[in-house]
Design a protein around this motif. Sequence first.
Motif, PDB file in Angstrom:
ATOM      1  N   LEU A  84       0.827  -1.210   0.000  1.00  0.00           N
ATOM      2  CA  LEU A  84       0.000   0.000   0.000  1.00  0.00           C
ATOM      3  C   LEU A  84       0.864   1.263   0.000  1.00  0.00           C
ATOM      4  O   LEU A  84       0.546   2.251  -0.677  1.00  0.00           O
ATOM      5  N   GLU A  85       1.981   1.218   0.747  1.00  0.00           N
ATOM      6  CA  GLU A  85       2.824   2.418   0.880  1.00  0.00           C
ATOM      7  C   GLU A  85       3.618   2.733  -0.386  1.00  0.00           C
ATOM      8  O   GLU A  85       4.331   3.733  -0.439  1.00  0.00           O
ATOM      9  N   ASP A  86       3.514   1.890  -1.404  1.00  0.00           N
ATOM     10  CA  ASP A  86       4.180   2.166  -2.678  1.00  0.00           C
ATOM     11  C   ASP A  86       3.358   3.116  -3.538  1.00  0.00           C
ATOM     12  O   ASP A  86       3.819   3.538  -4.614  1.00  0.00           O
ATOM     13  N   SER A  87       2.153   3.449  -3.124  1.00  0.00           N
ATOM     14  CA  SER A  87       1.339   4.413  -3.857  1.00  0.00           C
ATOM     15  C   SER A  87       2.083   5.742  -3.913  1.00  0.00           C
ATOM     16  O   SER A  87       2.406   6.333  -2.868  1.00  0.00           O
ATOM     17  N   ALA A  88       2.355   6.203  -5.124  1.00  0.00           N
ATOM     18  CA  ALA A  88       3.191   7.387  -5.311  1.00  0.00           C
ATOM     19  C   ALA A  88       3.255   7.700  -6.802  1.00  0.00           C
ATOM     20  O   ALA A  88       2.745   6.939  -7.631  1.00  0.00           O
ATOM     21  N   VAL A  89       3.903   8.814  -7.117  1.00  0.00           N
ATOM     22  CA  VAL A  89       4.252   9.109  -8.509  1.00  0.00           C
ATOM     23  C   VAL A  89       5.707   8.716  -8.699  1.00  0.00           C
ATOM     24  O   VAL A  89       6.575   9.092  -7.899  1.00  0.00           O
ATOM     25  N   TYR A  90       5.960   7.937  -9.741  1.00  0.00           N
ATOM     26  CA  TYR A  90       7.332   7.511 -10.045  1.00  0.00           C
ATOM     27  C   TYR A  90       7.841   8.343 -11.219  1.00  0.00           C
ATOM     28  O   TYR A  90       7.290   8.301 -12.315  1.00  0.00           O
ATOM     29  N   LEU A  91       8.883   9.109 -10.943  1.00  0.00           N
ATOM     30  CA  LEU A  91       9.444  10.052 -11.903  1.00  0.00           C
ATOM     31  C   LEU A  91      10.763   9.529 -12.445  1.00  0.00           C
ATOM     32  O   LEU A  91      11.607   9.045 -11.693  1.00  0.00           O
ATOM     33  N   CYS A  92      10.924   9.651 -13.742  1.00  0.00           N
ATOM     34  CA  CYS A  92      12.189   9.338 -14.381  1.00  0.00           C
ATOM     35  C   CYS A  92      12.826  10.657 -14.803  1.00  0.00           C
ATOM     36  O   CYS A  92      12.126  11.588 -15.240  1.00  0.00           O
ATOM     37  N   ALA A  93      14.120  10.771 -14.673  1.00  0.00           N
ATOM     38  CA  ALA A  93      14.842  11.969 -15.088  1.00  0.00           C
ATOM     39  C   ALA A  93      16.115  11.560 -15.808  1.00  0.00           C
ATOM     40  O   ALA A  93      16.625  10.446 -15.614  1.00  0.00           O
ATOM     41  N   SER A  94      16.632  12.460 -16.644  1.00  0.00           N
ATOM     42  CA  SER A  94      17.902  12.179 -17.306  1.00  0.00           C
ATOM     43  C   SER A  94      18.749  13.443 -17.341  1.00  0.00           C
ATOM     44  O   SER A  94      18.241  14.558 -17.188  1.00  0.00           O
ATOM     45  N   SER A  95      20.032  13.250 -17.518  1.00  0.00           N
ATOM     46  CA  SER A  95      20.945  14.381 -17.621  1.00  0.00           C
ATOM     47  C   SER A  95      22.134  13.989 -18.479  1.00  0.00           C
ATOM     48  O   SER A  95      22.420  12.803 -18.679  1.00  0.00           O
ATOM     49  N   THR A 113      -1.352   3.671  -7.910  1.00  0.00           N
ATOM     50  CA  THR A 113      -2.251   3.507  -6.772  1.00  0.00           C
ATOM     51  C   THR A 113      -2.314   2.030  -6.433  1.00  0.00           C
ATOM     52  O   THR A 113      -2.636   1.198  -7.295  1.00  0.00           O
ATOM     53  N   VAL A 114      -1.988   1.698  -5.178  1.00  0.00           N
ATOM     54  CA  VAL A 114      -2.039   0.311  -4.712  1.00  0.00           C
ATOM     55  C   VAL A 114      -3.212   0.186  -3.753  1.00  0.00           C
ATOM     56  O   VAL A 114      -3.276   0.889  -2.740  1.00  0.00           O
TER      57      VAL A 114
END
Lengths: 115, 116
Positions: A84-95, A113-114
Amino acid sequence: EAGVAQSPRYKIIEKRQSVAFWCNPISGHATLYWYQQILGQGPKLLIQFQNNGVVDDSQLPKDRFSAERLKGVDSTLKIQPAKLEDSAVYLCASSLGNSALGEQFFGPGTRLTVL
Amino acid sequence: DQQVKQNSPSLSVQEGRISILNCDYTNSMFDYFLWYKKYPAEGPTFLISISSIKDKNEDGRFTVFLNKSAKHLSLHIVPSQPGDSAVYFCAASGSVSGGGADGLTFGKGTHLIIQP
């Protein structure tokens, strides 16, 4: 110039299920990052890749999270099994990895959403 | 243990006036400090950054000030415009763990609201 691409944009799963996210960085960017942003918090680094090698995964919960960047371009982040606590926005970034400004370019994120 | 802190969850400023967003940090090993702007349902967008060897950097309406002795930085927006309404994140970068690791450490963000 195309930005960082991520898919899917939204995902809803039951706890204990598995999920995978995909990221395609900006062309030519050697460094790729995955961040987790829980509601009301700032993004938190999960893992950093330089080409296809891992530079930093000290904050990745390795018992359930895994990530790969096999050909040094796109990357996948997997959660198995989800909590349940994995509910989040997962962002990818590059540089580019050598910018004097130190900036990273972010994709739009995947909202998980879990239930 | 929060290494980057933004103590104001929200800030309301009148259009045309100056917006000042503050950020404190605890780790003196950080090399760069960055400000990102975020609209709902979008990823953070880079605004401006400053190296730890400087005390000021300016880009158009945006200026970042760094006070290393106080471990404090601020972002000034002059004049504030309605399109500036967004969440602003302060972030810090540096090879704090060595080996080329330069992932960003973010604060919790400040929601800036520009009133017409």
